[in-house]
Write an enzyme that holds these catalytic residues in place. Structure first.
Site, PDB file in Angstrom:
ATOM      1  N   GLU A   1      -1.192  -8.617   5.531  1.00  0.00           N
ATOM      2  CA  GLU A   1      -0.838  -8.834   6.947  1.00  0.00           C
ATOM      3  C   GLU A   1      -2.034  -8.735   7.880  1.00  0.00           C
ATOM      4  O   GLU A   1      -1.949  -9.180   9.016  1.00  0.00           O
ATOM      5  CB  GLU A   1       0.262  -7.833   7.368  1.00  0.00           C
ATOM      6  CG  GLU A   1      -0.171  -6.399   7.631  1.00  0.00           C
ATOM      7  CD  GLU A   1      -0.465  -5.579   6.378  1.00  0.00           C
ATOM      8  OE1 GLU A   1      -0.372  -6.112   5.263  1.00  0.00           O
ATOM      9  OE2 GLU A   1      -0.802  -4.387   6.543  1.00  0.00           O
TER      10      GLU A   1
ATOM     11  N   HIS B   1      -3.309  -5.299   1.711  1.00  0.00           N
ATOM     12  CA  HIS B   1      -2.689  -5.555   3.026  1.00  0.00           C
ATOM     13  C   HIS B   1      -2.822  -7.025   3.416  1.00  0.00           C
ATOM     14  O   HIS B   1      -3.752  -7.370   4.157  1.00  0.00           O
ATOM     15  CB  HIS B   1      -3.416  -4.736   4.096  1.00  0.00           C
ATOM     16  CG  HIS B   1      -3.153  -3.280   4.057  1.00  0.00           C
ATOM     17  ND1 HIS B   1      -2.201  -2.670   4.829  1.00  0.00           N
ATOM     18  CD2 HIS B   1      -3.732  -2.296   3.333  1.00  0.00           C
ATOM     19  CE1 HIS B   1      -2.201  -1.378   4.594  1.00  0.00           C
ATOM     20  NE2 HIS B   1      -3.112  -1.123   3.692  1.00  0.00           N
TER      21      HIS B   1
ATOM     22  N   CYS C   1       0.830  -1.208   0.000  1.00  0.00           N
ATOM     23  CA  CYS C   1       0.000   0.000   0.000  1.00  0.00           C
ATOM     24  C   CYS C   1       0.875   1.273   0.000  1.00  0.00           C
ATOM     25  O   CYS C   1       1.507   1.554  -1.010  1.00  0.00           O
ATOM     26  CB  CYS C   1      -0.992  -0.069   1.153  1.00  0.00           C
ATOM     27  SG  CYS C   1      -2.427   0.962   0.868  1.00  0.00           S
TER      28      CYS C   1
HETATM   29  N1  GLN Z   1      -3.601   6.405   0.879  1.00  0.00           N
HETATM   30  C1  GLN Z   1      -2.331   6.126   1.505  1.00  0.00           C
HETATM   31  C2  GLN Z   1      -1.204   6.911   0.831  1.00  0.00           C
HETATM   32  O1  GLN Z   1      -1.410   7.549  -0.141  1.00  0.00           O
HETATM   33  C3  GLN Z   1      -2.010   4.652   1.505  1.00  0.00           C
HETATM   34  C4  GLN Z   1      -3.018   3.910   2.351  1.00  0.00           C
HETATM   35  C5  GLN Z   1      -2.490   2.646   2.980  1.00  0.00           C
HETATM   36  O2  GLN Z   1      -1.286   2.425   3.072  1.00  0.00           O
HETATM   37  N2  GLN Z   1      -3.393   1.863   3.492  1.00  0.00           N
HETATM   38  O3  GLN Z   1      -0.117   6.874   1.316  1.00  0.00           O
END
Ligand code: GLN
Length: 204
Positions: free
Chosen positions: A185, A183, A81
């Site tokens: 995890e 994610h 992410c």
């Molecule tokens: N929206 C977040 C970003 O731009 C990422 C979100 C996440 O890691 N769950 O960094």
């Protein structure tokens, strides 16, 4: 063979669950906040969180340049992410912070729009969670990014099918760098961590 020592970047975001997942896969997980800790690991996870905050803290903790150097010399890194955003060479959003980079991809932050800011989907991840490897995995996307373009060295591992008919890339690997929009995890899913522990073990 001794277990690889895998760092989890613990500046901000969801680092504790990665720690547990890596240990469940037989690695020795350690927290990384300083250069000396970064130097001692065989691999690194960059967790989800807020990529702008993590990027700023990487500079404050003077970790950005050493991390770029270690990536250039082959350190395996798994970004989930926000971690995926930080591994990208290019981000569509020009207000985004300077990323660490290393993966030849163009990433769009917060790519799934308001209604679907957070959602779940079953994904086939090639060679990791497909019909030959225990079936698809349940992926949780939280204000997630997607990969809009991949360079020739990037291996697409998974796409998600969206209601508008599009099929964007949400997991990819380029040699020693692995990135997922979602994610693993937080669902008890271990196959991506298992795969990453293997990446960290093979070069030792
Ligand atoms: N929206 C977040 C970003 O731009 C990422 C979100 C996440 O890691 N769950 O960094």
């Amino acid at each position: 063979m001794t277990a690889p020592v895998i760092g989890v970047l613990a500046l901000q975001g969801s680092f504790a669950d990665h720690h547990a997942a890596l240990e469940s896969c037989g690695a020795t997980a350690v927290t990384v906040r300083r250069i000396s800790e970064l130097e001692s690991v065989d691999g690194l996870v960059i967790p989800g969180g807020e990529s702008t905050t993590i990027a700023r803290l990487l500079r404050v903790f003077e970790l950005a340049a050493p991390l770029r150097e270690r990536i250039a010399s082959g350190l395996p890194v798994y970004g989930t992410c926000a971690g995926m955003i930080l591994l990208a060479d290019r981000v569509t959003d020009n207000t985004a912070p300077r990323t660490v980079g290393g993966m030849d991809v163009l990433v769009r932050r917060n790519a799934f729009g308001r209604q679907t800011e957070s959602f779940e989907a079953d994904l086939q991840v090639a060679g990791i969670a497909d019909d030959a490897h225990g079936g698809p995995l349940r992926a949780v996307f939280i204000r997630a990014p997607l990969i809009e373009q991949c360079g020739p060295a990037v291996n697409v591992l998974a796409r998600v099918r969206l209601a508008d008919g599009s099929n964007p890339v949400v997991a990819a690997q380029q040699g020693h760098l692995l990135a997922t929009s979602f994610h693993p995890e937080i669902t008890g899913e271990l196959r991506l961590h298992q795969h990453f522990v293997g990446m960290c073990s093979s070069g030792r």
